[in-house]
Design an enzyme around this catalytic site. Sequence first.
Site, short mmCIF file in Angstrom:
data_model
loop_
_atom_site.label_atom_id
_atom_site.label_comp_id
_atom_site.label_asym_id
_atom_site.label_seq_id
_atom_site.Cartn_x
_atom_site.Cartn_y
_atom_site.Cartn_z
N ARG A 131 11.82 -5.58 4.94
CA ARG A 131 11.54 -4.15 4.70
C ARG A 131 12.52 -3.25 5.46
O ARG A 131 12.87 -3.50 6.61
CB ARG A 131 10.12 -3.82 5.13
CG ARG A 131 9.84 -2.32 5.09
CD ARG A 131 8.40 -1.98 5.11
NE ARG A 131 7.71 -2.48 6.28
CZ ARG A 131 6.40 -2.39 6.46
NH1 ARG A 131 5.65 -1.84 5.51
NH2 ARG A 131 5.84 -2.85 7.54
N ARG A 176 -10.18 0.67 7.65
CA ARG A 176 -9.85 -0.72 8.02
C ARG A 176 -10.96 -1.39 8.79
O ARG A 176 -10.83 -2.55 9.18
CB ARG A 176 -8.63 -0.74 8.92
CG ARG A 176 -7.38 -0.54 8.17
CD ARG A 176 -6.21 -0.76 9.06
NE ARG A 176 -5.15 0.03 8.54
CZ ARG A 176 -3.91 -0.40 8.36
NH1 ARG A 176 -3.57 -1.61 8.70
NH2 ARG A 176 -3.01 0.38 7.85
N LYS A 231 0.84 -1.22 0.00
CA LYS A 231 0.00 0.00 0.00
C LYS A 231 0.87 1.25 0.00
O LYS A 231 0.65 2.16 -0.80
CB LYS A 231 -0.93 0.02 1.23
CG LYS A 231 -1.85 -1.18 1.32
CD LYS A 231 -2.75 -1.09 2.54
CE LYS A 231 -2.04 -1.13 3.87
NZ LYS A 231 -1.29 -2.39 4.16
N ARG A 251 -0.87 -8.88 13.13
CA ARG A 251 -1.40 -7.89 12.16
C ARG A 251 -2.14 -8.61 11.04
O ARG A 251 -3.19 -8.16 10.57
CB ARG A 251 -0.27 -7.04 11.59
CG ARG A 251 0.22 -5.98 12.59
CD ARG A 251 1.62 -5.49 12.27
NE ARG A 251 1.73 -4.82 11.00
CZ ARG A 251 2.86 -4.74 10.28
NH1 ARG A 251 3.97 -5.31 10.73
NH2 ARG A 251 2.88 -4.11 9.14
N ARG A 275 11.13 -1.51 10.71
CA ARG A 275 10.00 -0.93 11.43
C ARG A 275 9.75 -1.70 12.71
O ARG A 275 9.87 -2.93 12.71
CB ARG A 275 8.76 -0.93 10.53
CG ARG A 275 8.12 0.43 10.46
CD ARG A 275 7.08 0.51 9.41
NE ARG A 275 5.86 -0.20 9.79
CZ ARG A 275 4.77 -0.21 9.07
NH1 ARG A 275 4.75 0.43 7.91
NH2 ARG A 275 3.71 -0.87 9.46
P1 AP5 Z 1 4.85 -1.59 1.90
O1 AP5 Z 1 4.55 -0.72 0.72
O2 AP5 Z 1 5.54 -0.98 3.07
O3 AP5 Z 1 3.51 -2.36 2.34
P2 AP5 Z 1 2.24 -1.83 3.12
O4 AP5 Z 1 1.05 -2.51 2.54
O5 AP5 Z 1 2.23 -0.33 3.17
O6 AP5 Z 1 2.57 -2.48 4.52
P3 AP5 Z 1 2.40 -1.91 5.96
O7 AP5 Z 1 3.14 -2.85 6.87
O8 AP5 Z 1 2.79 -0.46 6.05
O9 AP5 Z 1 0.90 -2.06 6.18
P4 AP5 Z 1 0.17 -2.11 7.52
O10 AP5 Z 1 -1.22 -1.97 7.09
O11 AP5 Z 1 0.50 -3.25 8.39
O12 AP5 Z 1 0.82 -0.87 8.32
P5 AP5 Z 1 0.45 0.68 8.38
O13 AP5 Z 1 1.72 1.43 8.38
O14 AP5 Z 1 -0.60 1.04 7.42
O15 AP5 Z 1 5.70 -2.85 1.37
C1 AP5 Z 1 6.16 -3.82 2.29
C2 AP5 Z 1 7.55 -4.33 1.82
O16 AP5 Z 1 7.39 -5.04 0.60
C3 AP5 Z 1 8.56 -3.21 1.53
O17 AP5 Z 1 9.81 -3.65 1.91
C4 AP5 Z 1 8.48 -3.03 0.00
O18 AP5 Z 1 9.71 -2.57 -0.53
C5 AP5 Z 1 8.16 -4.45 -0.44
N1 AP5 Z 1 7.31 -4.53 -1.63
C6 AP5 Z 1 6.24 -3.73 -1.95
N2 AP5 Z 1 5.67 -4.15 -3.09
C7 AP5 Z 1 6.38 -5.26 -3.47
C8 AP5 Z 1 6.29 -6.16 -4.59
N3 AP5 Z 1 5.35 -6.01 -5.53
N4 AP5 Z 1 7.18 -7.18 -4.67
C9 AP5 Z 1 8.14 -7.34 -3.72
N5 AP5 Z 1 8.29 -6.52 -2.66
C10 AP5 Z 1 7.40 -5.49 -2.54
O19 AP5 Z 1 -0.20 0.73 9.84
C11 AP5 Z 1 0.58 0.43 10.97
C12 AP5 Z 1 -0.35 0.23 12.15
O20 AP5 Z 1 -1.07 1.45 12.38
C13 AP5 Z 1 -1.46 -0.82 11.92
O21 AP5 Z 1 -1.00 -2.12 12.23
C14 AP5 Z 1 -2.53 -0.32 12.87
O22 AP5 Z 1 -2.25 -0.73 14.19
C15 AP5 Z 1 -2.39 1.20 12.81
N6 AP5 Z 1 -3.34 1.74 11.82
C16 AP5 Z 1 -3.04 2.25 10.59
N7 AP5 Z 1 -4.18 2.62 9.95
C17 AP5 Z 1 -5.19 2.34 10.82
C18 AP5 Z 1 -6.59 2.45 10.73
N8 AP5 Z 1 -7.19 2.93 9.61
N9 AP5 Z 1 -7.34 2.05 11.79
C19 AP5 Z 1 -6.77 1.57 12.90
N10 AP5 Z 1 -5.44 1.41 13.05
C20 AP5 Z 1 -4.66 1.79 12.00
#
Ligand code: AP5
Length: 218
Positions: A128, A89, A14, A172, A161
């Site tokens: 990552r 979410r 994402k 998660r 991270r």
């Molecule tokens: P990356 O682009 O970082 O993936 P991502 O989907 O953004 O993963 P996140 O871990 O950030 O998602 P998340 O939903 O757990 O965490 P968030 O920060 O939103 O890519 C991942 C890796 O893969 C990277 O190394 C990249 O280089 C690699 N990659 C990407 N595409 C690739 C491909 N095609 N092939 C190979 N490699 C690839 O949220 C963190 C926390 O915040 C959540 O757990 C929750 O507790 C809280 N939170 C956030 N939003 C909310 C909400 N709306 N409601 C409640 N809590 C929330």
Amino acid sequence: MHNFVFIGSPGAGKGTHAATLGNQLGLLHISTGDLYRDEMAAGTPLGLAAKRLLDQGLLGTDAMTETLLRRRLARPDTGGGFILDGFPRTLAQTEVLRKILRERGQPLTAAIFLAVPDQSVIKRLSGRLICLQCRQIYHREYNPPRRPGCCDVCGAALRRRADDRPATIKERLRVFHAQTGPILAYYRDRQLLVTVDADAPVATVAQRVEQAARRLIQ
Ligand code: AP5
């Protein structure tokens, strides 16, 4: 004016693809995960309360998330359209978004779902690296920086991270699977859901996402 949401499991890409598409279409990329990380780093009461949940791999509460998102959307740079990465979410958050967009007099262009199997995302999250300075995202193997350990964009040191530990990743993913079905159904029922097969190299997925988005805004 276009607004997208990106839905996908932890590590689905994402952040990576919302940033790329944002640059391609001139839309602001807003990650609710980054909003949480900023708040935790600032040590505010909301940040401290959130940390207790996020450290266990749980979601922040809907109320906390709405507060952070509304605060971000109140800033003047959001008038040209945005991509929400990681919001909504929960079903309650889909309603919050509907309300926010109605208040702003803006439509939702589409919800882009990045579909990736769990085995792939576990490999992605385990390798990552992120830049704490400018938020650029890398992967040791799949998307490495030009100079090991240094951000290509700003030169700062790259880090793992805090929530990319195996036990937290597992939790998660469990939370994601428990929450996401109804959200996908919500957007499917409204003909707003676009599913992209994101289990492919970064450049291929970026192309698929861009093509899907451009078709929608033609
Ligand atoms: P990356 O682009 O970082 O993936 P991502 O989907 O953004 O993963 P996140 O871990 O950030 O998602 P998340 O939903 O757990 O965490 P968030 O920060 O939103 O890519 C991942 C890796 O893969 C990277 O190394 C990249 O280089 C690699 N990659 C990407 N595409 C690739 C491909 N095609 N092939 C190979 N490699 C690839 O949220 C963190 C926390 O915040 C959540 O757990 C929750 O507790 C809280 N939170 C956030 N939003 C909310 C909400 N709306 N409601 C409640 N809590 C929330």
